[in-house]
Design an enzyme around this catalytic site. Structure first.
Site, PDB file in Angstrom:
ATOM      1  N   ASP A  49     -81.200 -36.979  41.699  1.00 44.15           N
ATOM      2  CA  ASP A  49     -80.892 -37.153  43.099  1.00 44.15           C
ATOM      3  C   ASP A  49     -82.038 -37.995  43.641  1.00 44.15           C
ATOM      4  O   ASP A  49     -83.020 -38.234  42.955  1.00 44.15           O
ATOM      5  CB  ASP A  49     -80.796 -35.798  43.805  1.00 44.15           C
ATOM      6  CG  ASP A  49     -81.877 -34.839  43.342  1.00 44.15           C
ATOM      7  OD1 ASP A  49     -82.693 -35.228  42.485  1.00 44.15           O
ATOM      8  OD2 ASP A  49     -81.915 -33.708  43.839  1.00 44.15           O
TER       9      ASP A  49
ATOM     10  N   LYS B 235     -77.786 -36.254  38.132  1.00 40.54           N
ATOM     11  CA  LYS B 235     -78.908 -35.428  37.684  1.00 40.54           C
ATOM     12  C   LYS B 235     -79.137 -35.620  36.188  1.00 40.54           C
ATOM     13  O   LYS B 235     -78.251 -36.117  35.477  1.00 40.54           O
ATOM     14  CB  LYS B 235     -78.641 -33.966  38.045  1.00 40.54           C
ATOM     15  CG  LYS B 235     -78.023 -33.094  36.977  1.00 40.54           C
ATOM     16  CD  LYS B 235     -77.817 -31.706  37.498  1.00 40.54           C
ATOM     17  CE  LYS B 235     -78.196 -30.586  36.536  1.00 40.54           C
ATOM     18  NZ  LYS B 235     -77.923 -30.729  35.137  1.00 40.54           N
TER      19      LYS B 235
ATOM     20  N   LYS C 222     -75.240 -39.840  32.562  1.00 40.84           N
ATOM     21  CA  LYS C 222     -75.386 -41.164  33.188  1.00 40.84           C
ATOM     22  C   LYS C 222     -75.485 -42.264  32.145  1.00 40.84           C
ATOM     23  O   LYS C 222     -74.754 -43.249  32.188  1.00 40.84           O
ATOM     24  CB  LYS C 222     -76.683 -41.245  34.017  1.00 40.84           C
ATOM     25  CG  LYS C 222     -76.714 -40.448  35.271  1.00 40.84           C
ATOM     26  CD  LYS C 222     -78.026 -40.647  36.007  1.00 40.84           C
ATOM     27  CE  LYS C 222     -79.246 -40.250  35.194  1.00 40.84           C
ATOM     28  NZ  LYS C 222     -79.319 -38.833  34.816  1.00 40.84           N
TER      29      LYS C 222
ATOM     30  N   LYS D 204     -87.767 -41.684  30.923  1.00 45.84           N
ATOM     31  CA  LYS D 204     -87.490 -41.438  29.496  1.00 45.84           C
ATOM     32  C   LYS D 204     -87.223 -42.729  28.733  1.00 45.84           C
ATOM     33  O   LYS D 204     -87.376 -42.786  27.523  1.00 45.84           O
ATOM     34  CB  LYS D 204     -86.258 -40.534  29.341  1.00 45.84           C
ATOM     35  CG  LYS D 204     -86.495 -39.078  29.704  1.00 45.84           C
ATOM     36  CD  LYS D 204     -85.533 -38.129  28.955  1.00 45.84           C
ATOM     37  CE  LYS D 204     -84.060 -38.478  29.059  1.00 45.84           C
ATOM     38  NZ  LYS D 204     -83.436 -38.221  30.379  1.00 45.84           N
TER      39      LYS D 204
HETATM   40  N1  LIG Z   1     -68.121 -37.167  28.254  1.00 42.09           N
HETATM   41  C1  LIG Z   1     -68.960 -36.688  27.332  1.00 42.09           C
HETATM   42  N2  LIG Z   1     -68.538 -36.120  26.218  1.00 42.09           N
HETATM   43  C2  LIG Z   1     -69.406 -35.624  25.303  1.00 42.09           C
HETATM   44  N3  LIG Z   1     -70.712 -35.667  25.417  1.00 42.09           N
HETATM   45  C3  LIG Z   1     -71.214 -36.220  26.514  1.00 42.09           C
HETATM   46  C4  LIG Z   1     -70.372 -36.761  27.517  1.00 42.09           C
HETATM   47  N4  LIG Z   1     -71.180 -37.264  28.509  1.00 42.09           N
HETATM   48  C5  LIG Z   1     -72.443 -37.014  28.111  1.00 42.09           C
HETATM   49  N5  LIG Z   1     -72.473 -36.400  26.928  1.00 42.09           N
HETATM   50  C6  LIG Z   1     -73.657 -35.980  26.189  1.00 42.09           C
HETATM   51  O1  LIG Z   1     -74.568 -35.351  27.048  1.00 42.09           O
HETATM   52  C7  LIG Z   1     -75.904 -35.641  26.695  1.00 42.09           C
HETATM   53  C8  LIG Z   1     -76.642 -36.173  27.880  1.00 42.09           C
HETATM   54  O2  LIG Z   1     -76.103 -37.420  28.279  1.00 42.09           O
HETATM   55  P1  LIG Z   1     -76.933 -38.623  28.836  1.00 42.09           P
HETATM   56  O3  LIG Z   1     -76.007 -39.751  29.067  1.00 42.09           O
HETATM   57  O4  LIG Z   1     -78.134 -38.896  28.020  1.00 42.09           O
HETATM   58  O5  LIG Z   1     -77.382 -37.992  30.218  1.00 42.09           O
HETATM   59  P2  LIG Z   1     -78.314 -38.611  31.357  1.00 42.09           P
HETATM   60  O6  LIG Z   1     -78.479 -40.039  31.107  1.00 42.09           O
HETATM   61  O7  LIG Z   1     -77.576 -38.314  32.607  1.00 42.09           O
HETATM   62  O8  LIG Z   1     -79.607 -37.851  31.295  1.00 42.09           O
HETATM   63  C9  LIG Z   1     -75.847 -36.648  25.565  1.00 42.09           C
HETATM   64  O9  LIG Z   1     -76.104 -36.005  24.360  1.00 42.09           O
HETATM   65  C10 LIG Z   1     -74.414 -37.175  25.624  1.00 42.09           C
HETATM   66  O10 LIG Z   1     -73.923 -37.518  24.383  1.00 42.09           O
HETATM   67 MG   LIG Z   2     -80.355 -41.105  30.748  1.00 43.63          MG
END
Ligand SMILES: Nc1ncnc2c1ncn2[C@@H]1O[C@H](COP(=O)(O)OP(=O)(O)O)[C@@H](O)[C@H]1O
Ligand SMILES: [Mg+2]
Ligand code: SF4
Lengths: 502, 465, 290
Positions: free
Chosen positions: C130, C13, C18, C44
């Site tokens: 999802d 999600k 991710k 995005k």
């Molecule tokens: N293991 C982690 N520890 C700290 N911050 C995290 C971790 N995993 C994700 N984040 C933070 O959460 C936020 C969202 O992550 P992102 O990878 O962009 O999510 P998605 O791609 O699923 O939308 C980012 O600011 C990222 O730095």
């Molecule tokens: Mg992303």
């Protein structure tokens, strides 16, 4: 890699070849901007495609979509079924293609029948929950009803958007039923030009029907890629001791399968034959005859000689060419006399127009304008001998007003005003009514083989004389009709007034 | 005791009858955006389509061209503007593209009314068409929109959506007087019904002969948008046919307080037409007095002429040596199917062997339609089937008992080969009719009935030798 | 040429991590000497930012919007140690069709034979959400990714999304589609989180590939526009990402999961919610007593 058969989805014409649908200028300039003249270009162009600046405007009238070309090709294979995986509206095309199919069968002396097209008839609910279950049901219906030799599945805008996974169903049912079940990706929105639909059909046939490792070769068999035209190729190729395998329309699945056994592939129009002929050569080693198309003396001579060369029948060809020249020339001279001072206009598909203009010039008819529905800067083989536009210009000279436009009726008025022809040659509905209302008679070329070869010049000449007589009707009509365009627009000289180059 | 014994049909045993599925082979209607031809049927109206590149051509070519070769009309056919939506409009939305199309179209096209119709693409990606069209409406431009994505239904549905859009967005509110003797006619589906032009002309002619003033709204006899603007001023709405137009009439009743009369049977022949006219006259309140007398005189006059011809025809009908068919089947939309069946049974004394309705009428109307067939004549009852898949239709015709004589099939081009197979005769009367050229020909009313007789029996006679 | 490119899809999600995790996997794999492409499938178009110094790249669909023909090469950019970065892109929220956008972008690269041409070892798809519509399912379909991993935290919404994805996989599994490699558990910092995830994977008959803790190192790296692997190569977190990458690279056997149906899922989460409340109460009591 010229043709990529690894993916189920065909690459569109604009991607592969750099096809355009809006351009206006001299034929020689267009030829110069096309790939054959320019050769490779720096970075922006793909392996084949060339970029020609294209005119694009905000106003457009309804065109034609790829799915329609799938209907009129895959849907016209005699012992196959085409499933239209779509809401019912895409299926409306069954009516026209049935009529054309029936009349084509009759003209070719084949048993007349209705075509076998089945719509999955998707509804609102299916847009939300997916249409795959219905597709599977319809495949089963197709099998139970007709026991076809192959089942094609044409996709549509709706199924393309909701992302129905057509491949998986096709694969599963192909295994279960033991016949090719062939997805053809022809969503209307995918390509700006309908000829991508030809390629989509041919892509599917190359992938799933053409016999992979043919045991025998039929050294006297020639694949002729055509539509529903009358059988003019058998007599011509018969002179060389060759038999014709007409594909795709009205062929049987087995005739499609045996394409890999043939000695060569030819067409009457590179727009139609480009993909399949190149694919047969690339994947199955069946040589594509690379020559000008068989129109006019020079084109037909060169075309015959190349077929003869590829199939090792040079001597026979020379006899035939000599005899035909002798037979046709006096008659042609008579026609030229009768057609003196007449001016024609050609509005057809791209390569086909190149051929027809040549024939008109052989007939002594003046042609200083033409509208082609698209332009391919190069064909799939990339062989300069197929450069039909250059052949036209080299053999018959310039066409001053050469326009590319996908059947935009609103532009047609200005185009005709520029050149004021006595008649027009048209293929594809929509433009002739406008010309008619201007008092200009049109020759609708239903039989696409009408102008092919030496005899074709005479055929076309006769047709022109017939249609010139229609002029009375059209002039009378012109005095009594009103066009749906504003006077301001009809006064404009430039049909591309609103367009800009992109 | 009935003169004609209609046998309870030998339906195939259930195990043989194919289960009904979603599949439709050999289509008998277009999709909702096919209503672009309904717009084209209004003089000086032009549809603007926001759809894939093939949709407009496909609906036009099949509904209007390979169906009687009717032609596209002033604003239909190849004139129809289209966004020819591409991958770009799918992924990013097509509202801007539509807006530029309309804007430029206004400079080029000469029309009194524009109707924007959307196709699958726009309805799936959810373009906000109202937001595109409203600014044009606010500028006073006569333009309306209807969402007619193909998955929403067939062109009958589309026709009602378009009609409603024009009423709500163009005709607008009205609180003034209604004019006695003026009637809005809602009947055949333009273009889809191959003979609509001639038929509407005849219906209008007989209604006017009976002293009414008719807003026919579609076709060559319509005065165009001024007639549409006049809709609310009519005394009532007249729906002729089993179902199409009813939802429009109900809407108008609600919107303008206009009553409506529903006559399920499109009249063919003298008896039906006279009955039809009297029913309409009664509803209009013209029940006695000079106006009614004038109407009755018209009916009498038409009747006399009609029977003069029928008398002459009798020589042929009674004496033709080589045999004429006795049993018939009708495969067609509800309106024509019911009308033809009644005429053939009541006027000619033919025996209905199979009636199949192919336009998918909404469920709510089906019981009433069935009832119509059960009282097709005083002494004849028959059953009607609803089916849109030609494979099932043809199977059902193959299993029909047509007796010892060749049957006559009133159908479409799809039945041409089947008629041969059954050694019968085909009269193409509905979509698609690809082997007839139709201009002003009509099969309804007084005059149309005679043309229909000519058509039926010329077809039969010409097969004799 | 001749080798088979291994294609992997990572779903989860929005905001679950991710892109962060995928980018670190990609970084770890290039570091280990593989040729890798990361393919962002999220309108995005920010999947590959941390592989390219925080910079946005033009997406395939951006190019498609501007040009009538698109050369796929124009949409491929190199980042950290030569990793190839591609963003599918998509429409503004509320218009158009993002799912179709993904189909279009993936097809374009396939038709131009890019994966073969670049001789890639791994293509990793970073896919939003999802399975919301057919378009988003493209990477799990036949012929694209062979293995799917889903990222989830112990948060119920994330688990819902994972369960939904399992249902998508189940749908395509008998048609030659991708199978499930397992769950990457992200932001797992307590035993309780771990128990929830463990229970979920057990119920759905899959496995956890790695537990990734929530860590400030990640945040700091992100602020510099970098992956943890690049910014803090010697950190413990980088080690975890490397281990995860190695597991994913070595992963061969994926399976059809057994997603919970709506009722089961509700019952399951309700059960855990009760425990959660119990724990919170206990900790409140602890605080109060202190
Ligand atoms: N293991 C982690 N520890 C700290 N911050 C995290 C971790 N995993 C994700 N984040 C933070 O959460 C936020 C969202 O992550 P992102 O990878 O962009 O999510 P998605 O791609 O699923 O939308 C980012 O600011 C990222 O730095
Ligand atoms: Mg992303
Ligand atoms: S453009 Fe799309 S929706 Fe329209 S007819 Fe073609 S495939 Fe069907």
């Amino acid at each position: 890699m010229p043709i990529n058969l690894k993916t189920a989805v065909v690459e569109t014409r604009e991607q592969r070849l750099g096809t355009i649908i809006g351009w206006d200028g001299k034929a020689s300039d267009l030829s110069h901007e096309s790939a054959y003249a320019r050769g490779g270009c720096a970075s922006k162009c793909g392996p084949k495609a060339r970029r020609i600046c294209e005119l694009r405007g905000p106003f457009t009238q309804g065109s034609i979509c790829s799915e329609q070309m799938v209907e009129c090709q895959a849907g016209n294979v005699r012992d196959a079924v085409l499933i239209q995986h779509s809401p019912i509206g895409c299926g409306a095309g069954q009516v026209i293609y049935n009529s054309i199919f029936r009349n084509g069968l009759a003209m070719r002396g084949l048993p007349v029948q209705n075509l076998h097209l089945i719509s999955t008839n998707l509804r609102e609910k299916d847009m939300v929950f997916g249409g795959i279950a219905k597709l599977e049901q319809t495949i089963r219906d197709a099998w139970e009803r007709h026991h076809p030799k192959a089942i094609f599945i044409g996709t549509s805008c709706a199924t393309g958007i909701i992302g129905d996974d057509v491949e998986s169903v096709a694969t599963a049912l192909e295994a279960e039923l033991g016949i090719p079940v062939i997805p053809l990706h022809c969503e209307g929105f995918k390509s700006k030009h309908w000829s991508t639909g030809f390629d989509a059909t041919q892509h599917g046939i190359l992938r799933q029907i053409v016999r992979k490792n043919p045991e025998k070769k039929q050294e006297d068999l020639v694949n002729v890629i055509n539509l529903w035209g009358s059988d003019v190729f058998s007599p011509i190729l018969g002179e060389l001791g060759l038999r014709v395998n007409y594909v795709v329309d009205m062929a049987t699945v087995d005739e499609l399968a045996q394409m890999s056994e043939a000695a060569a592939t030819v067409g009457f129009c590179y727009t139609l034959s480009s993909y399949l002929a190149a694919g047969l050569e690339q994947e199955f080693g069946v040589p594509e005859v690379k020559a000008p198309m068989p129109y006019g003396f020079a084109g037909t001579d060169a075309w015959l000689r190349e077929i003869a060369r590829v199939t090792n029948r040079e001597g026979k060809a020379e006899d035939y060419i000599r005899n035909e020249h002798a037979r046709v020339k006096p008659k042609l001279a008579e026609l030229r006399e009768k057609l003196k001072g007449k001016k024609g206009y050609v509005a057809t598909g791209s390569a086909y127009a190149h051929g027809l203009i040549g024939v008109l010039r052989e007939l002594g008819v003046e042609v200083d304008g033409s509208l082609v529905f698209h332009h391919d800067p190069v064909y799939d083989s990339q062989d300069p001998r197929e450069d039909s536009l250059a052949h036209l210009i080299d053999q018959y000279g310039e066409v001053d007003n050469f326009t590319v436009g996908n059947r935009q009726q609103y532009q047609f008025f200005a185009l005709l005003q520029r050149v004021k022809p006595d008649f027009i040659i048209i293929r594809h509905n929509g433009l002739a009514p406008l010309a008619a209302r201007l008092g200009i008679p049109a020759i609708p070329l239903g039989d696409e083989h009408h102008a092919v070869g030496y005899q074709g010049m005479l055929n076309l000449g006769e047709s022109i004389l017939d249609v010139l007589a229609h002029k009375k009707y059209h002039q009378d009509l012109a005095a009594h009709t009103k066009l749906p365009y504003k006077k301001w627009w009809l006064d404009q000289k430039d049909p591309f007034l609103f367009a800009r180059s992109v | 005791m009935s003169i004609v014994e209609t046998k309870i049909r030998d339906l195939p045993p259930a195990s043989l009858a194919p289960a009904k599925t979603n599949s439709i082979e050999q289509i008998r209607y277009g999709c909702a955006i096919g209503a672009l031809q309904s717009v084209a049927a209004i003089p000086r109206a032009i549809p603007i389509t926001h759809c894939g590149p093939g949709c407009a051509d496909k609906q036009f070519m099949n509904l209007a061209f390979y169906n009687g070769f009717q032609g596209g009309g002033y604003g239909g056919g190849a004139v129809v503007p289209s966004t020819n939506a591409s991958e770009r409009e799918v992924v990013f939305g097509g509202a801007e593209r539509l807006s530029e199309l309309i804007e430029s179209g206004l400079k080029i096209l000469d029309a009194d009314l524009f109707v924007v119709l959307t196709g699958c693409i726009s309805d799936l990606v959810g373009d906000d068409i109202g937001a595109v069209v409203r600014p044009f409406q606010e500028r006073g431009i006569p333009i309306v929109y209807a969402e007619t994505g193909g998955f929403k239904g067939n062109n009958f549905t589309g026709h009602e959506l378009v009609t409603r859009a024009i009423i709500d967005q163009f005709v607008g509110d009205y609180a003034g007087e209604q004019q006695t003797g003026v009637v809005n006619l809602w009947s055949l589906l333009p273009y889809h019904n191959t003979f609509w032009r001639g038929d509407l002309t005849e219906i209008k002619r007989v209604l006017e002969g009976a002293g009414l003033q008719v807003n026919v709204l579609f076709g060559p006899e319509s005065k165009g948008v001024s007639e549409w603007k006049a809709i609310p001023t009519a005394q009532f709405n007249l729906v002729v046919g089993p179902w199409l137009g009813l939802s429009t009439a109900r809407h108008l009743e609600h919107k303008y307080g206009q009553p409506f009369l529903h006559v399920p049977v499109l009249p063919i022949g003298s008896n039906e037409t006279a009955r039809f006219l009297r029913e309409v006259l009664d509803f209009a309140g013209i029940t006695a007095g000079p106006a009614r007398d004038k109407a009755e005189a018209f009916i009498a006059d038409e009747e006399a002429r009609y029977y003069k011809y029928l008398e002459d025809f009798t020589d042929f009908y009674a004496e033709y040596w080589w045999g004429l068919p006795a049993k018939f089947a009708v495969i067609g939309d509800a309106t024509y199917n019911l009308a033809l069946t009644r005429f053939l049974v009541n006027q000619l004394g033919l025996i209905p062997a199979r009636q199949i309705i192919t336009d998918n009428p909404p469920d709510e109307f089906r019981e009433e339609i069935r009832a119509q067939y059960r009282r097709i004549a005083d002494d004849v009852a028959t059953e009607v089937d609803f089916e849109e898949d030609s494979y099932a239709i043809h199977q059902s015709l193959r299993q029909t008992d047509f007796g010892h004589k060749p049957p006559i099939i009133f159908g479409t081009t799809w039945e041409r080969d089947l008629a041969k197979e059954l050694k019968g005769v085909i009269i193409e009367v509905g979509f698609p009719t690809s082997y007839e050229v139709v201009l002003s020909r009509s099969y309804v009313g007084y005059r149309g009935a005679l043309t229909l007789l000519e058509k039926i029996y010329s077809t039969i006679v010409s097969r004799s030798a | 040429m001749g080798k088979k490119t291994k294609q992997i899809a990572i779903y989860g999600k929005g905001g679950i991590g991710k892109s962060t995790t995928t980018s670190n996997i990609s970084a770890a794999l290039v570091e280990a000497g593989y040729k890798v492409m990361q393919f962002g499938c999220d309108p995005k178009a920010d999947s590959t930012n941390t592989l390219r110094g925080g910079e946005y790249i033009p997406s395939v669909l951006d190019l498609l919007r501007e040009n009538s023909r698109v050369d796929a090469h124009d949409a491929i950019f190199q980042g950290f140690r030569g990793v190839y970065c591609v963003e599918a892109g998509g429409p503004q929220p509320g218009v158009g069709c993002a799912g179709r956008g993904i189909i279009t972008a993936v097809q374009l690269l396939k038709q131009q034979d890019i994966f073969e041409e670049l001789d890639l070892d791994y293509v990793i798809f970073d896919v939003l959400g999802d399975v919301v519509c057919g378009g988003f399912a493209v990477p799990v379909r036949e012929g694209i990714a062979e293995h799917v991993f889903t990222i989830s935290s112990a948060d119920f919404m994330a688990i819902y999304a994972a369960n939904n994805l399992f249902r998508g996989i189940q749908t395509y599994s008998n048609k030659g589609g991708a199978l499930l490699g397992g769950v990457i558990a992200n932001s797992i910092n307590t035993d309780f989180h771990r128990e929830i995830i463990d229970d979920f994977v057990e119920k759905t008959q899959t496995q956890v590939v790695e537990y990734v803790p929530r860590s400030l190192t990640v945040t700091q790296a992100e602020l510099q526009g970098k992956t943890t692997i690049e910014a803090a190569p010697h950190s413990e977190q980088a080690g975890i990402y490397r281990r995860l990458a190695k597991r994913i690279a070595g992963h061969t056997e994926s399976k059809v999961p057994s997603p919970l149906d709506a009722k089961e899922l509700r019952a399951w989460s309700a059960g855990w919610a009760d425990q959660l409340i119990e724990i919170e109460r206990r900790s409140e009591r602890l605080v109060a007593n202190a």
